[in-house]
Design a protein around this motif. Structure first.
Motif, PDB file in Angstrom:
ATOM      1  N   ASP A   1       0.866  -1.183   0.000  1.00 59.23           N
ATOM      2  CA  ASP A   1       0.000   0.000   0.000  1.00 59.23           C
ATOM      3  C   ASP A   1       0.900   1.229   0.000  1.00 59.23           C
TER       4      ASP A   1
ATOM      5  N   GLU B   1      -4.117   5.939   2.491  1.00 60.77           N
ATOM      6  CA  GLU B   1      -3.852   5.025   1.370  1.00 60.77           C
ATOM      7  C   GLU B   1      -4.259   5.657   0.041  1.00 60.77           C
TER       8      GLU B   1
ATOM      9  N   GLY C   1      -3.322   0.704  -3.516  1.00 65.04           N
ATOM     10  CA  GLY C   1      -3.268  -0.628  -2.928  1.00 65.04           C
ATOM     11  C   GLY C   1      -2.928  -1.609  -4.031  1.00 65.04           C
TER      12      GLY C   1
HETATM   13 MN    MN Z   1      -6.348  -1.172  -0.102  1.00 70.14          MN
END
Ligand code: MN
Ligand code: ATP
Length: 480
Positions: free
Chosen positions: A395, A403, A406
């Protein structure tokens, strides 16, 4: 004179020809002293000033030059005597294309709150802030395609309506033509999706990854860039129910190649904005600085928007394993003083955004790539590492956002993937085609997903994701 071809304001300002007769069309931002009209047509953040000879202009016409009105102006381009602009148009002729009743037009030349502007999302593109965001968004769309095209990736359209409910990235929106008041039922009284449009249950996609993987197994390197839907009932400043995601998928890339590509990609986008959107960024930078002044000292950010962008473009991201991150978090002040809402007790815990932000904003003070997560908190398709406990997930975490990407190396070994699918209890009939990729000419491969709006949040410095997409879709809100 009316036939004179329209020139865009950006063109006039970039390469002005003094003395040339020009026509511009646009919307009135302000009209001062019955004389100076600031006109904007969206081609640039900058307005052009039209100077009206008010003594020789019909008073009724002057009254119709109001903020928000759409006008067509013709006249000679002249050097400006006033401050704030280098050239202006000495107006010979004005035509009102569309009036905007000043008693009713909601945008006035003053600062409106972002909350108010969301309620008039059909008009907010006419403000400096939102026109800048729209233009930067466009530049970023173009940069995404350029980055991948220059590297020999192919853009692939994956389905928006999906029949696979194994995408496993959150709650889905159902797509159906059954009558909600009287749906077809089977013998047991359950809804009979065999009678539905597609003869099975279908949903809006939460990710194009699984279909993207099929394409990379023939084209080597592909990317998708499409609408993505998640019915998560999370009213945060980083989640939309409808957003856009970019998902590259690459054969012959391992997790390290994947991290290298992700880092190069976001740096490219940031550099592209710095190189190509400087006027808009300068405006948003100043806007954010003004905003900061109203905040208490400790809530102000250390770096300005432009400084943050340059910092990300110029510095290596910190690459840290999940296990190392847990150690850092466990021994961190907010954990020991029980300041985290979710305390980190030990290995295996899922990281919340408060933990991600601590690592990025307080501990490393730079973007962080976390990798090798426990397999139990990650998706079934991620490649299992030799330790038997972790998967090759990664990530990318950004300051202020959390984030932003990902991704993972995908499990390419048929036996291990099949076992994991069985363990989790996904019916094989939902994934037969995905498993076949591992039966016929399987290859090591990797990919990731970048949330486009989160990237635009970072580049524009907007703190709420609802302000970086023209018409946000969030729980209880699908106006427009
Ligand atoms: Mn994620
Ligand atoms: P989060 O934990 O922040 O909810 P996620 O782990 O569910 O995200 P992924 O499934 O990994 O997200 O999706 C890839 C990327 O898509 C994320 O890194 C993020 O940039 C973006 N993204 C995910 N969900 C949303 C959403 N609801 N709205 C906007 N962007 C999103």
């Amino acid at each position: 004179m009316k036939d004179l071809k329209r020139t865009k304001i950006k063109e006039l300002l970039d390469a002005p020809v003094i003395g040339k007769k020009v026509n511009v069309k646009g919307w009135v931002r302000t009209f001062r002293n019955n004389q100076f009209i600031a006109i904007n047509d969206g081609s640039t953040i900058n307005n052009i000033q039209g100077v009206v000879d008010f003594e020789n202009t019909d008073e009724k016409l002057l009254k119709r030059i109001t903020t928000g009105a759409c006008i067509s102006v013709t006249g000679d381009l002249a050097e400006s005597k006033g401050k704030g602009q280098s050239v202006e148009i000495i107006v010979e002729n004005i035509e009102i294309l569309g009036d905007a009743d000043p008693e009713k037009f909601p945008l006035q030349p003053k600062k409106h709150s972002l909350e108010f502007l969301r309620e008039i999302a059909h008009l907010r593109v006419r403000t400096n802030t939102f026109s800048a965001i729209y233009r930067i968004r466009h530049a970023m769309i173009f940069a995404v395609h350029k980055f991948f095209t220059d590297r020999g990736f192919y853009n692939v359209h994956t389905p928006i309506i999906t029949g696979s409910d194994a995408e496993g990235a959150g709650e889905m929106f159902r797509v159906t033509t059954l009558d909600p008041a009287n749906p077809a039922k089977d013998e047991d009284g359950n809804i009979n999706y065999k009678e539905d449009f597609f003869g099975k249950e279908t949903n809006l996609t939460v990710s194009g990854q699984l279909e993207g993987e099929t394409a990379c197994m023939g084209l080597s390197e592909i990317y998708t860039f499409g609408p993505t839907f998640r019915a998560e009932n999370s009213n945060t400043s980083r989640h939309l129910a409808e957003f856009w995601m970019i998902e590259p998928e690459m054969a012959f890339y391992d997790i390290n190649d994947n991290m290298d590509l992700a880092e190069a990609f976001v740096k490219y986008l940031v550099n592209y904005a710095l190189d190509n959107c400087s006027d808009d960024l300068a405006f948003l930078n100043q806007r954010a600085l003004d905003d900061e002044k109203t905040k208490p000292q400790q809530e102000r950010s250390e770096l300005s928007l432009l400084e943050r962008l340059k910092f990300v473009a110029e510095n290596d991201f910190e690459r840290v394993t999940y296990t190392e991150a847990i150690d850092i978090l466990r021994n961190s002040k907010p954990n020991k003083k029980k300041k985290f809402q979710y305390l980190i007790e030990g290995w295996g815990a899922d990281l919340q955004s408060e933990h991600e932000r601590f690592l990025v904003e307080k501990h490393f003070k730079k973007p962080v790539i976390l990798y090798n997560y426990p397999k139990d908190i990650k998706a079934f398709y991620m490649r299992q590492n030799d330790d038997g406990k972790t998967v090759a997930a990664m990530d990318v975490l950004f300051p202020g956002i959390g984030e932003i990407i990902g991704g993972s190396q995908r499990e390419e070994r048929y036996g291990i993937l099949k076992q994991r699918i069985d363990e989790i209890g996904i019916p094989e009939k939902d994934l037969w085609w995905y498993l076949e990729l591992r039966k016929f000419g399987s290859a090591p491969h990797s990919g990731f997903g970048l949330g486009f709006e989160r990237m635009i949040q970072f580049v524009t410095g907007m703190t709420n994701i609802r302000d970086v997409i023209p018409f946000p879709r969030t729980p209880d809100n699908a106006e427009f």
